[in-house]
Scaffold this motif. Structure first.
Motif: not given
Length: 832
Positions: A194-196, A205-206, A210-212
């Motif tokens: 998802i991050i990739s 930044s999204a 998300l990770l945050h």
């Protein structure tokens, strides 16, 4: 000026970064409902903001079924950057092959096909996923193995990513996360995917948000998820943010992987980190028990490009082979690229031979690096031969090939050859890109052809291109080169309006532009802002600051900065020593110039062509004929390439010495070699003729200059005015004066002083005073030479009483004249 140098050249510590995760007690949080994963803006903010007008952040919104709109990222994410294709790096995980369904079950494949259908309605995702996971009664794990479900989730997310359905992929992820009976099946592999996806779409930044939020919600984030976010920041050019994530990862006790280190090494290279910092990270990686791979060595070699660290690149190359790794095509091309940037054509050719002997066929990338090496070195004929050889092997030159050659000819001053390359490019059906247009802007701008330059700028959009940061930096450099400080500030404002945020290259360009305009304080202010923003100086930064110091003749400060560079900050190159020579020349430290020259001639300092060209230039400016000729002849003896700046230096010093035959030799060589005379060439010729019996040829040269489309400057007109005044032809001098004003150029104090001195020498004191009145009325302040010529002429004619009267009436002539100036003139009169 000196007080500005009291600021540290490198700040001891950068400003503290903002925390990656906001400080919260996760154990004490017991929310009554789970917050949406994208409910808060990313806590990760870029440290470097545009120092004059920071861009506002847009807040992220959330929805249980997020759409493209509510995943919209801050303005930094939507910023369109100029990207370069990295050698050997593929964005397509399948390397162009059809999508592999990654262990999806038949039901999973069916669900994927339904989701990617253009007619699919997002609101039905709940139904699709429930059917896929085998239950509609809320207990979806019954009758299905957890491992199978996990693979279906991962495969579905990957498949949606492959088909560019990022929002749907995230919807699947969020749907699973919001179910207490399924969330434990989500792993970091899914999160990394998802991050990739978000990173590749520029929505970094999204990804951070998300990770945050997952971290707050108790999700155990591992090295793969962290590495994915680091990579997302890196591919979007947010290098300092990538380092902040890396730091957070280490603080959390999450051990970086080999991939993590490889990405961070690449980030270090992009940021222009000092070589000792890069090697420190590399040694730290090995000390933690992680062995380098081929990609590590290739990345280290690539890191050497920015600082032209060809010796270090060669060392890594040898170390790679000793470690048992076989160099691949990427390795050879990266090494070639370093040699190309370092202007080392001989070494580049040796790499090509080794590459071919090991069974690797050179590609277009290989030849482009070779052509770059020869073009940067000034060996343009050899560069053209490489292009022909490349075509003989069946490789069609691309836009990079043509643009490299065009830039090489432009730098050498061979404008006609540059335009021939451009015409050849279009004739071959190769469309120019933004790099090509940037090279043309630089060519016209450096020749003072601003109308043509701005036409190219307008053509960029008409041809479907968009000005990039290099375009704006080129405009800044061009106006700085021409001493147009107001235009530099204006272009920078337009650059900001276009959405560009100043990064290191822009800071470097601004430092150089302001210093060339004589705005030393502004140049140092930009440098200080750059340091305060946490931007690490690189080789170009040091050289830009050294050039600013050199223009002021501040050789002692230049030596201190050079010592700082040698102390591990940054490896000096030929441009560094070139700036030092200019500092010595402008500081009239002739003996120090000789000392550096001896080190160059002896090889103690690497005898690079740039340094020989600099020696010719600084010795010429210092009017040292023998030393200038020695440097020039040494260049010819070594077979080093000449450029227009070197030839102009020879025309200048020979012209000042009235060595007309020598000037003609240089001019004939320029014509035969295809060098286009510049404004500097013409001004030197006009100077020579203005002091000779053939003074009328100074105006003929001015007409030739205009005919060739080169815009004269104040020096051009002043020189012709002097030629006519010196020979008593005031009427012709006045005609040139009027032409100068009509062209839009404002006469300076030298223009007026020439007329004042001529009238005074001919005992036409009324006319001389009229000129002084005229210059004051038009905003030009008289200087000491203005009044000296009148006083001296009175004394020469034995009319001292009239000189006394002139001094006594100066207040009426110029109400702003100081008492100190009147006293100075009175003392001068007494000495006569």
């Amino acid at each position: 000026m000196a007080d500005k140098l009291a600021l540290p050249l490198v700040l001891p510590n950068p400003p503290p970064p903002k925390p990656f995760f906001q400080a919260q007690d996760h154990q004490s949080q017991t929310p009554t409902h789970r917050p949406p994963l994208l409910s808060s803006p990313s806590p990760l903010s870029p440290l470097l903001q545009d120092f004059l007008s920071p861009q506002p952040q847009q807040k992220l919104t959330s929805n249980p079924t997020p759409t493209h709109q509510n995943l919209q990222t801050p303005i930094q994410d939507s910023f369109i950057r100029r990207t370069r294709r990295r050698i050997g790096k593929y964005r397509d995980d399948n390397k162009g092959k059809p999508w592999s369904h990654y262990r999806l079950s038949p039901q999973g494949e069916k669900a994927l096909q339904t989701l990617i259908d253009p007619q699919f309605e997002v609101g039905k995702i709940d139904e699709i996923l429930l059917n896929l996971l085998g239950s509609c009664n809320g207990n979806v794990t019954k009758g299905a193995e957890e491992e199978s479900i996990a693979f279906n989730i991962l495969g579905l997310v990957k498949g949606l990513g492959y088909y560019k359905k990022c929002d749907l992929a995230f919807s699947v992820f969020e749907w699973v996360w919001n179910r207490d009976d399924l969330k434990h099946l989500l792993n970091n592999s899914v999160l990394a995917v998802i991050i990739s996806m978000l990173g590749k779409e520029g929505r970094v930044s999204a990804a951070a948000s998300l990770l945050h939020n997952l971290h707050i919600d108790g999700f155990g984030i591992d090295a793969y998820a962290y590495t994915s976010l680091i990579t997302a920041f890196a591919i979007n050019g947010r290098y300092r943010d990538a380092l902040m994530v890396f730091k957070k990862m280490e603080e959390e006790g999450c051990k970086p992987t080999l991939i993590t280190y490889n990405v961070i090494l690449n980030v270090y290279g992009k940021m222009g980190m000092p070589w000792n910092r890069i090697m420190g990270l590399y040694e730290g990686m090995k000390n933690s028990g992680i062995s380098p791979d081929t990609y590590t060595f290739n990345t280290l070699i690539t890191c050497c490009r920015r600082g032209s660290l060809y010796l270090e690149a060669k060392g890594i190359f040898e170390q790679m082979k000793l470690a048992g790794f076989v160099p691949d095509k990427v390795t050879y091309n990266a090494l070639l690229d370093v040699y190309g940037k370092s202007r080392r054509p001989k070494e580049a050719m040796e790499v090509l031979w080794e590459m071919e002997s090991n069974g690797f066929s050179p590609s277009i990338v290989t030849y482009n690096s070779l052509i770059s090496a020869y073009a940067r070195y000034g060996l343009l004929e050899e560069a053209m031969k490489l292009k022909e050889k490349m075509m003989e092997k069946g490789m069609k030159p691309d836009v990079f090939t043509y643009t490299t050659l065009l830039s090489g000819f432009e730098k050498a001053g061979k404008d006609e050859s540059a335009m021939m390359v451009f015409d050849d490019m279009r004739g071959a059906g190769c469309n120019p890109n933004i790099c090509t247009y940037n090279a043309l802007i630089k060519m016209y701008g450096n020749r003072g052809k601003f109308t043509e330059m701005m036409k190219i700028f307008d053509d960029i959009k008409a041809c479907g291109c968009t000005p990039d940061v290099v375009t704006w930096n080129t405009l800044l450099a061009v106006f700085g080169q021409n001493g147009m400080d107001s235009e530099v500030s204006g272009v920078f404002k337009e650059m900001k309006r276009a959405g560009f945020v100043a990064e290191r290259d822009t800071f470097n360009t601004l430092i150089g532009a302001y210093s060339r305009c004589g705005c030393f304080d502004q140049a140092m202010a930009v440098y200080k802002r750059m340091l305060e923003a946490g931007v690490t100086p690189d080789l170009s930064t040091y050289n830009a600051v050294l050039a600013a110091l050199a223009r002021g003749g501040l050789w002692e400060q230049s030596e201190k900065l050079l010592a700082e560079m040698k102390d591990g900050r940054c490896k000096p190159n030929e441009l560094t020593y070139s700036c030092l020579l200019h500092a010595y020349a402008n500081g009239k430290e002739v003996e120090k110039m000789h000392a550096v020259a001896e080190e160059i001639y002896s090889g103690l300092i690497e005898p690079h062509p740039v340094l020989f060209k600099t020696l010719v230039l600084v010795y010429s400016k210092s009017d040292l004929l023998m030393e200038t000729e020695t440097a020039f002849l040494e260049m010819r003896r070594k077979g080093l390439p000449l450029d227009i700046a070197t030839l102009n230096s020879m025309v200048s010093i020979y012209g000042r010495r009235q060595l007309v035959s020598k000037v003609n030799e240089i001019m004939n060589f320029m014509n035969e070699s295809g060098f286009a005379p510049t404004l500097t060439t013409y001004n030197s010729l006009m100077y020579m003729y203005s002091r000779s019996r053939n003074y009328e040829k100074s105006e003929e040269t001015l007409r030739d200059l205009l005919k060739r489309g080169v815009k004269p400057d104040v020096i051009s007109y002043n020189t012709v005015i002097y030629a006519y005044c010196r020979n008593g032809r005031i009427r012709d001098a006045s005609r040139i004066f009027m032409e100068m004003r009509e062209s839009g150029l404002l006469p300076d104090v030298i223009t007026y002083n020439t007329f004042v001195a001529t009238y005074a020498a001919d005992a036409m004191f009324v006319e001389a005073v009229d000129v002084v009145c005229y210059m004051i009325k038009h905003g030009c302040k008289p200087n000491y030479s203005t009044y000296n010529s009148i006083i001296d002429s009175y004394c020469k004619l034995g009319r001292r009483d009239e000189a006394v009267t002139f001094i006594e009436n100066l207040q009426k002539l110029n109400p702003h004249i100081s008492k100190e100036e009147e006293c100075r003139l009175s003392k001068r009169l007494m000495k006569k």
